[in-house]
Design a protein around this motif. Sequence first.
Motif, PDB file in Angstrom:
ATOM      1  N   LEU A 117       0.811  -1.220   0.000  1.00  0.00           N
ATOM      2  CA  LEU A 117       0.000   0.000   0.000  1.00  0.00           C
ATOM      3  C   LEU A 117       0.850   1.278   0.000  1.00  0.00           C
ATOM      4  CD1 LEU A 117      -3.037  -0.896   2.299  1.00  0.00           C
ATOM      5  CD2 LEU A 117      -3.174   0.130   0.020  1.00  0.00           C
ATOM      6  N   PRO A 118       1.868   1.397   0.856  1.00  0.00           N
ATOM      7  CA  PRO A 118       2.658   2.637   0.827  1.00  0.00           C
ATOM      8  C   PRO A 118       3.285   2.905  -0.545  1.00  0.00           C
ATOM      9  CG  PRO A 118       3.089   1.436   2.851  1.00  0.00           C
ATOM     10  CD  PRO A 118       2.294   0.516   1.961  1.00  0.00           C
ATOM     11  N   SER A 119       3.821   1.871  -1.160  1.00  0.00           N
ATOM     12  CA  SER A 119       4.511   2.068  -2.436  1.00  0.00           C
ATOM     13  C   SER A 119       3.575   2.588  -3.518  1.00  0.00           C
ATOM     14  CB  SER A 119       5.157   0.758  -2.893  1.00  0.00           C
ATOM     15  OG  SER A 119       5.804   0.931  -4.139  1.00  0.00           O
ATOM     16  N   VAL A 120       2.398   1.950  -3.688  1.00  0.00           N
ATOM     17  CA  VAL A 120       1.505   2.392  -4.768  1.00  0.00           C
ATOM     18  C   VAL A 120       0.899   3.756  -4.473  1.00  0.00           C
ATOM     19  CG1 VAL A 120       0.992   0.055  -5.547  1.00  0.00           C
ATOM     20  CG2 VAL A 120      -0.507   1.129  -3.838  1.00  0.00           C
ATOM     21  N   SER A 121       0.934   4.189  -3.185  1.00  0.00           N
ATOM     22  CA  SER A 121       0.435   5.529  -2.847  1.00  0.00           C
ATOM     23  C   SER A 121       1.437   6.618  -3.197  1.00  0.00           C
ATOM     24  CB  SER A 121       0.101   5.611  -1.352  1.00  0.00           C
ATOM     25  OG  SER A 121       1.275   5.750  -0.557  1.00  0.00           O
ATOM     26  N   GLY A 122       2.690   6.198  -3.516  1.00  0.00           N
ATOM     27  CA  GLY A 122       3.683   7.180  -3.952  1.00  0.00           C
ATOM     28  C   GLY A 122       4.896   7.333  -3.071  1.00  0.00           C
ATOM     29  N   THR A 123       5.034   6.506  -2.042  1.00  0.00           N
ATOM     30  CA  THR A 123       6.201   6.676  -1.158  1.00  0.00           C
ATOM     31  C   THR A 123       7.517   6.369  -1.859  1.00  0.00           C
ATOM     32  OG1 THR A 123       5.936   4.411  -0.336  1.00  0.00           O
ATOM     33  CG2 THR A 123       4.875   6.170   0.921  1.00  0.00           C
ATOM     34  N   GLY A 131       7.144   6.739  -7.629  1.00  0.00           N
ATOM     35  CA  GLY A 131       6.956   6.036  -8.877  1.00  0.00           C
ATOM     36  C   GLY A 131       6.333   6.892  -9.955  1.00  0.00           C
ATOM     37  N   THR A 132       6.064   6.279 -11.085  1.00  0.00           N
ATOM     38  CA  THR A 132       5.418   6.946 -12.207  1.00  0.00           C
ATOM     39  C   THR A 132       3.963   7.246 -11.854  1.00  0.00           C
ATOM     40  OG1 THR A 132       6.815   5.741 -13.779  1.00  0.00           O
ATOM     41  CG2 THR A 132       4.772   6.716 -14.643  1.00  0.00           C
ATOM     42  N   GLU A 133       3.547   8.487 -12.017  1.00  0.00           N
ATOM     43  CA  GLU A 133       2.175   8.851 -11.676  1.00  0.00           C
ATOM     44  C   GLU A 133       1.191   8.254 -12.678  1.00  0.00           C
ATOM     45  OE1 GLU A 133       1.388  12.951 -10.956  1.00  0.00           O
ATOM     46  OE2 GLU A 133       2.851  13.120  -9.331  1.00  0.00           O
ATOM     47  N   CYS A 134       0.080   7.740 -12.154  1.00  0.00           N
ATOM     48  CA  CYS A 134      -1.005   7.234 -12.989  1.00  0.00           C
ATOM     49  C   CYS A 134      -2.311   7.489 -12.264  1.00  0.00           C
ATOM     50  CB  CYS A 134      -0.832   5.744 -13.294  1.00  0.00           C
ATOM     51  SG  CYS A 134      -0.660   4.678 -11.837  1.00  0.00           S
ATOM     52  N   SER A 135      -3.354   7.800 -13.005  1.00  0.00           N
ATOM     53  CA  SER A 135      -4.623   8.170 -12.369  1.00  0.00           C
ATOM     54  C   SER A 135      -5.776   7.254 -12.734  1.00  0.00           C
ATOM     55  CB  SER A 135      -4.982   9.615 -12.734  1.00  0.00           C
ATOM     56  OG  SER A 135      -5.129   9.762 -14.129  1.00  0.00           O
ATOM     57  N   THR A 136      -5.609   6.375 -13.713  1.00  0.00           N
ATOM     58  CA  THR A 136      -6.674   5.431 -14.051  1.00  0.00           C
ATOM     59  C   THR A 136      -6.198   4.025 -13.752  1.00  0.00           C
ATOM     60  OG1 THR A 136      -6.031   4.966 -16.345  1.00  0.00           O
ATOM     61  CG2 THR A 136      -7.347   6.959 -15.943  1.00  0.00           C
ATOM     62  N   ALA A 148       1.250  -0.145 -16.097  1.00  0.00           N
ATOM     63  CA  ALA A 148       2.586   0.216 -15.609  1.00  0.00           C
ATOM     64  C   ALA A 148       3.138  -0.860 -14.688  1.00  0.00           C
ATOM     65  CB  ALA A 148       2.522   1.564 -14.883  1.00  0.00           C
ATOM     66  N   ILE A 149       2.295  -1.385 -13.810  1.00  0.00           N
ATOM     67  CA  ILE A 149       2.736  -2.468 -12.916  1.00  0.00           C
ATOM     68  C   ILE A 149       3.125  -3.689 -13.737  1.00  0.00           C
ATOM     69  CG2 ILE A 149       1.942  -4.106 -11.161  1.00  0.00           C
ATOM     70  CD1 ILE A 149       0.255  -1.810  -9.979  1.00  0.00           C
ATOM     71  N   GLY A 150       2.320  -3.984 -14.761  1.00  0.00           N
ATOM     72  CA  GLY A 150       2.621  -5.121 -15.635  1.00  0.00           C
ATOM     73  C   GLY A 150       3.937  -4.974 -16.357  1.00  0.00           C
ATOM     74  N   ASN A 151       4.350  -3.736 -16.591  1.00  0.00           N
ATOM     75  CA  ASN A 151       5.627  -3.459 -17.255  1.00  0.00           C
ATOM     76  C   ASN A 151       6.798  -3.410 -16.273  1.00  0.00           C
ATOM     77  OD1 ASN A 151       4.444  -3.266 -19.821  1.00  0.00           O
ATOM     78  ND2 ASN A 151       4.028  -1.073 -19.566  1.00  0.00           N
ATOM     79  N   GLY A 152       6.490  -3.673 -14.999  1.00  0.00           N
ATOM     80  CA  GLY A 152       7.540  -3.680 -13.993  1.00  0.00           C
ATOM     81  C   GLY A 152       7.833  -2.324 -13.386  1.00  0.00           C
ATOM     82  N   ASP A 153       6.989  -1.327 -13.660  1.00  0.00           N
ATOM     83  CA  ASP A 153       7.223   0.022 -13.144  1.00  0.00           C
ATOM     84  C   ASP A 153       6.731   0.161 -11.702  1.00  0.00           C
ATOM     85  OD1 ASP A 153       8.145   0.649 -15.648  1.00  0.00           O
ATOM     86  OD2 ASP A 153       6.303   1.668 -16.285  1.00  0.00           O
ATOM     87  N   THR A 154       7.393   1.028 -10.961  1.00  0.00           N
ATOM     88  CA  THR A 154       6.881   1.481  -9.665  1.00  0.00           C
ATOM     89  C   THR A 154       5.895   2.614  -9.948  1.00  0.00           C
ATOM     90  OG1 THR A 154       8.932   0.920  -8.541  1.00  0.00           O
ATOM     91  CG2 THR A 154       7.494   2.512  -7.451  1.00  0.00           C
ATOM     92  N   ILE A 155       4.726   2.591  -9.298  1.00  0.00           N
ATOM     93  CA  ILE A 155       3.706   3.595  -9.599  1.00  0.00           C
ATOM     94  C   ILE A 155       3.413   4.493  -8.410  1.00  0.00           C
ATOM     95  CG2 ILE A 155       2.603   2.052 -11.282  1.00  0.00           C
ATOM     96  CD1 ILE A 155       0.263   1.867  -9.123  1.00  0.00           C
ATOM     97  N   HIS A 156       2.834   5.630  -8.727  1.00  0.00           N
ATOM     98  CA  HIS A 156       2.281   6.560  -7.738  1.00  0.00           C
ATOM     99  C   HIS A 156       0.854   6.864  -8.189  1.00  0.00           C
ATOM    100  CE1 HIS A 156       2.355  10.924  -5.923  1.00  0.00           C
ATOM    101  NE2 HIS A 156       1.389  10.167  -5.417  1.00  0.00           N
TER     102      HIS A 156
END
Length: 440
Positions: free
Chosen positions: A368-374, A377-382, A389-397
């Motif tokens: 939870l902390p990681s996907v919230s942006g701690t 990561g790459t910002e995404c809103s949808t 992005a997660i499927g591509n191995g990216d860290t997300i925000h």
Amino acid sequence: MKVLACTTLLSLGLAACGNSDDDSGGSSSASDTSSASGSSDSSAMTDDKCSANDTSSLRIGELLPVTGSLAFLGPPEISGVGLAISDANAAGGVNGQKICYDLQDSSDSDHLQVSTKGAKTLVANQDPVVIGAASSTVSLNVVDYFDAHKTVEISPANTSPSLSGASPFYFRTAPPDSVQGSALGSLISQDGASRVAFLVFEDDYGTGLRDNVQKTIEAANGQCVYGCKGDGQEFAPAETNFSSQVQQALASNPDAIAVIAFDQTKSILPELSKQGWDMSKVYMTDGNTADYSKDFDPGLLEGAQGTIPGADASDEFKQRVSDWNQMANGKPLDDYSYAAESYDATMLAILAAAKGGKNDSTTIQQNLPSVSGTDDGTECSTVSDCLDAIGNGDTIHYTGPSSIGPFNSDNDPSSAYIGIYKYDKTNKNILSTTIQGSVG
């Protein structure tokens, strides 16, 4: 045309943006980048209730108010959860599973046995994550139970400071009272009031918020004259007759009165008016800043003000969450309080499962902390963009419609917005300003 004005409240470090438009859409400046949370086609929405023995889906529990004094918060919160699940299922679900919701009633602090029963049902149903509760007192009642069973709890509305860091499995998408209390205390002081009375109920939510408002007022050289911390003048949550409390509050000769209550407000406000109080000098909080156009005679609350945590979500999001309620429950929403926070709580849980590759509670809690942006990561809103992005191995925000900052070490949002609302002549609360503040 909407005209946007911005100021800075330097003493509190709060940035304020106001919208001169008088419609209920309010300011969208805080959420323009996160309004496109899914498909705008309401015909594609789904009502994804869990079946009794469904073990093939990611079960999202809900412990939200269906009955009790906070029942008015139920529809927007439940719809926020339902819409997020609908969006995620339209994007293919998570980790090869569809998602469903399991709704149980939380009621309120006067009926804690209801939330106890609901929490036990959700754990028995093996729901790895629960969205709720709305009431801080209710969450304090169940947080240890969820912790003992390693069930993730994400509240979209809790504000009590007592819940900061309460459990490694407890998170929230609403800011603690320190932010709302500072905003409301600042508003009262800037309006010129120096003597403030409180009509507040004996509850962790009520007294905690009162303490923060009082602290801010006193820091601005004002004083509390009734209902103050330590004076023992709070009323019982079950109280129905407020003639005596109002009389005593007015006898203290206040410049402003802050009413911190839930459904009791519908009895307090007419009594204040009856005893001759200038209702434009009433201030309220998220527990009672609601649309009273159907409850009181026109003009009763004109000029009164209140605060609700959360950015004012975009008109697009409001339409979509209202459409979901229309689809699922046969009527549109008339209140949007905590709808965005509920949507984001649900979406963060889903994305945490996706990042961890499993749909169990521990995986969700750890990510939870990681996907919230701690992790910046790459910002995404949808949900589609985030899952890709997660499927591509990216860290997300994930940046959702509530516009909160990443979780801090106490699992609170590191920053959040507070909406300031002013009542018109129809007794409807209209957004006038949005204030952003950081959480200590």
